[in-house]
Design a protein around this motif. Structure first.
Motif, PDB file in Angstrom:
ATOM      1  N   LEU A 115     -53.437  81.779  96.799  1.00  0.00           N
ATOM      2  CA  LEU A 115     -54.660  80.988  96.730  1.00  0.00           C
ATOM      3  C   LEU A 115     -54.610  79.959  95.598  1.00  0.00           C
ATOM      4  CD1 LEU A 115     -57.454  80.484  97.903  1.00  0.00           C
ATOM      5  CD2 LEU A 115     -58.348  82.240  96.369  1.00  0.00           C
ATOM      6  N   ALA A 116     -54.096  80.355  94.438  1.00  0.00           N
ATOM      7  CA  ALA A 116     -54.018  79.422  93.310  1.00  0.00           C
ATOM      8  C   ALA A 116     -53.171  78.206  93.681  1.00  0.00           C
ATOM      9  CB  ALA A 116     -53.443  80.103  92.076  1.00  0.00           C
ATOM     10  N   HIS A 117     -52.066  78.444  94.382  1.00  0.00           N
ATOM     11  CA  HIS A 117     -51.201  77.339  94.800  1.00  0.00           C
ATOM     12  C   HIS A 117     -51.922  76.471  95.836  1.00  0.00           C
ATOM     13  CE1 HIS A 117     -47.646  75.081  95.868  1.00  0.00           C
ATOM     14  NE2 HIS A 117     -47.885  75.353  97.138  1.00  0.00           N
ATOM     15  N   ALA A 118     -52.610  77.110  96.766  1.00  0.00           N
ATOM     16  CA  ALA A 118     -53.312  76.368  97.815  1.00  0.00           C
ATOM     17  C   ALA A 118     -54.427  75.508  97.227  1.00  0.00           C
ATOM     18  CB  ALA A 118     -53.884  77.336  98.846  1.00  0.00           C
ATOM     19  N   LEU A 119     -55.147  76.024  96.236  1.00  0.00           N
ATOM     20  CA  LEU A 119     -56.263  75.290  95.653  1.00  0.00           C
ATOM     21  C   LEU A 119     -55.817  74.227  94.656  1.00  0.00           C
ATOM     22  CD1 LEU A 119     -58.794  78.204  95.045  1.00  0.00           C
ATOM     23  CD2 LEU A 119     -58.858  76.473  96.850  1.00  0.00           C
ATOM     24  N   LEU A 120     -54.837  74.566  93.827  1.00  0.00           N
ATOM     25  CA  LEU A 120     -54.429  73.662  92.758  1.00  0.00           C
ATOM     26  C   LEU A 120     -53.277  72.753  93.163  1.00  0.00           C
ATOM     27  CD1 LEU A 120     -54.638  76.185  89.804  1.00  0.00           C
ATOM     28  CD2 LEU A 120     -56.291  74.419  90.421  1.00  0.00           C
ATOM     29  N   GLY A 121     -52.537  73.130  94.193  1.00  0.00           N
ATOM     30  CA  GLY A 121     -51.404  72.321  94.612  1.00  0.00           C
ATOM     31  C   GLY A 121     -50.276  72.409  93.613  1.00  0.00           C
ATOM     32  N   SER A 122     -49.268  71.617  93.824  1.00  0.00           N
ATOM     33  CA  SER A 122     -48.119  71.648  92.939  1.00  0.00           C
ATOM     34  C   SER A 122     -47.574  70.245  92.764  1.00  0.00           C
ATOM     35  CB  SER A 122     -47.045  72.561  93.531  1.00  0.00           C
ATOM     36  OG  SER A 122     -45.827  72.395  92.847  1.00  0.00           O
ATOM     37  N   VAL A 123     -47.629  69.755  91.532  1.00  0.00           N
ATOM     38  CA  VAL A 123     -47.049  68.451  91.231  1.00  0.00           C
ATOM     39  C   VAL A 123     -45.554  68.501  91.534  1.00  0.00           C
ATOM     40  CG1 VAL A 123     -46.533  66.784  89.404  1.00  0.00           C
ATOM     41  CG2 VAL A 123     -48.795  67.857  89.509  1.00  0.00           C
ATOM     42  N   ALA A 124     -44.896  69.586  91.128  1.00  0.00           N
ATOM     43  CA  ALA A 124     -43.451  69.715  91.368  1.00  0.00           C
ATOM     44  C   ALA A 124     -43.133  69.620  92.859  1.00  0.00           C
ATOM     45  CB  ALA A 124     -42.935  71.027  90.787  1.00  0.00           C
ATOM     46  N   GLU A 125     -43.921  70.287  93.669  1.00  0.00           N
ATOM     47  CA  GLU A 125     -43.685  70.260  95.119  1.00  0.00           C
ATOM     48  C   GLU A 125     -43.840  68.847  95.679  1.00  0.00           C
ATOM     49  OE1 GLU A 125     -45.768  72.184  99.046  1.00  0.00           O
ATOM     50  OE2 GLU A 125     -45.746  73.374  97.203  1.00  0.00           O
ATOM     51  N   ARG A 126     -44.858  68.130  95.220  1.00  0.00           N
ATOM     52  CA  ARG A 126     -45.066  66.760  95.693  1.00  0.00           C
ATOM     53  C   ARG A 126     -43.958  65.830  95.192  1.00  0.00           C
ATOM     54  NH1 ARG A 126     -50.351  68.173  94.156  1.00  0.00           N
ATOM     55  NH2 ARG A 126     -50.302  66.681  92.438  1.00  0.00           N
ATOM     56  N   VAL A 127     -43.457  66.067  93.979  1.00  0.00           N
ATOM     57  CA  VAL A 127     -42.351  65.266  93.459  1.00  0.00           C
ATOM     58  C   VAL A 127     -41.097  65.507  94.293  1.00  0.00           C
ATOM     59  CG1 VAL A 127     -40.757  64.962  91.503  1.00  0.00           C
ATOM     60  CG2 VAL A 127     -43.231  65.028  91.106  1.00  0.00           C
ATOM     61  N   VAL A 128     -40.822  66.763  94.622  1.00  0.00           N
ATOM     62  CA  VAL A 128     -39.658  67.080  95.456  1.00  0.00           C
ATOM     63  C   VAL A 128     -39.745  66.318  96.779  1.00  0.00           C
ATOM     64  CG1 VAL A 128     -38.543  68.914  96.800  1.00  0.00           C
ATOM     65  CG2 VAL A 128     -39.150  69.319  94.410  1.00  0.00           C
TER      66      VAL A 128
END
Length: 152
Positions: A115-128
């Motif tokens: 849930l934390a990942h789903a709500l907050l997202g991931s800058v690292a994931e978007r950069v990848v």
């Protein structure tokens, strides 16, 4: 494979400090320049608040924090380039990577899941997803220790 320029995005967290050692070590090994970037997230103008003043304050704080990190890294024989940008984190990071012809991005992750990942997202994931070059993501040390302990 030539690695001449490494980009290290930082949010000044403990995870980023840990990942910085990876970026520094790789830069030293390849004789590469290391670009340290912090992105101050931009906010839309909200009347009657002076958002620009807040952003300027955050930029000054980021510049001071990067200078402090540079002081502690001088002895590592790596050319360091501090950069502060204002905008959306993943967009600013990948735009800078393109502009400076970065060969590798090294960045920490917060290790959020569920849930934390789903709500907050991931800058690292978007950069990848957006990056014009390879991205090395470094997990937080605490997560590594917990997973190792669970396997035992």
């Amino acid at each position: 494979m030539q690695i001449r320029r490494i980009l290290f995005p930082t949010d000044f967290s403990d995870n980023a400090k840990s990942a910085f050692q990876y970026g520094l070590g790789i830069a030293r090994k390849f004789g590469a320049d290391l670009y340290l970037v912090h992105v101050v997230h931009s906010f839309p103008e909200m009347r009657p608040y002076n958002v620009r003043q807040l952003i300027d304050l955050m930029v000054k704080h980021a510049e001071t924090s990067l200078r402090e990190q540079l002081k502690t890294s001088k002895e590592h024989e790596v050319r360091l380039h501090p950069v502060v940008r204002v905008g959306v984190e993943d967009i600013e990071i990948t735009t800078l990577a393109k502009k400076e012809r970065i060969d590798l991005i090294v960045m920490g992750t917060h290790g959020r899941t569920g849930l934390a990942h789903a709500l907050l997202g991931s800058v690292a994931e978007r950069v990848v997803r957006r990056s014009p070059c390879p991205v090395l993501t470094v997990k937080p040390p605490a997560v590594k220790r917990m997973k190792a302990a669970k396997r035992r």
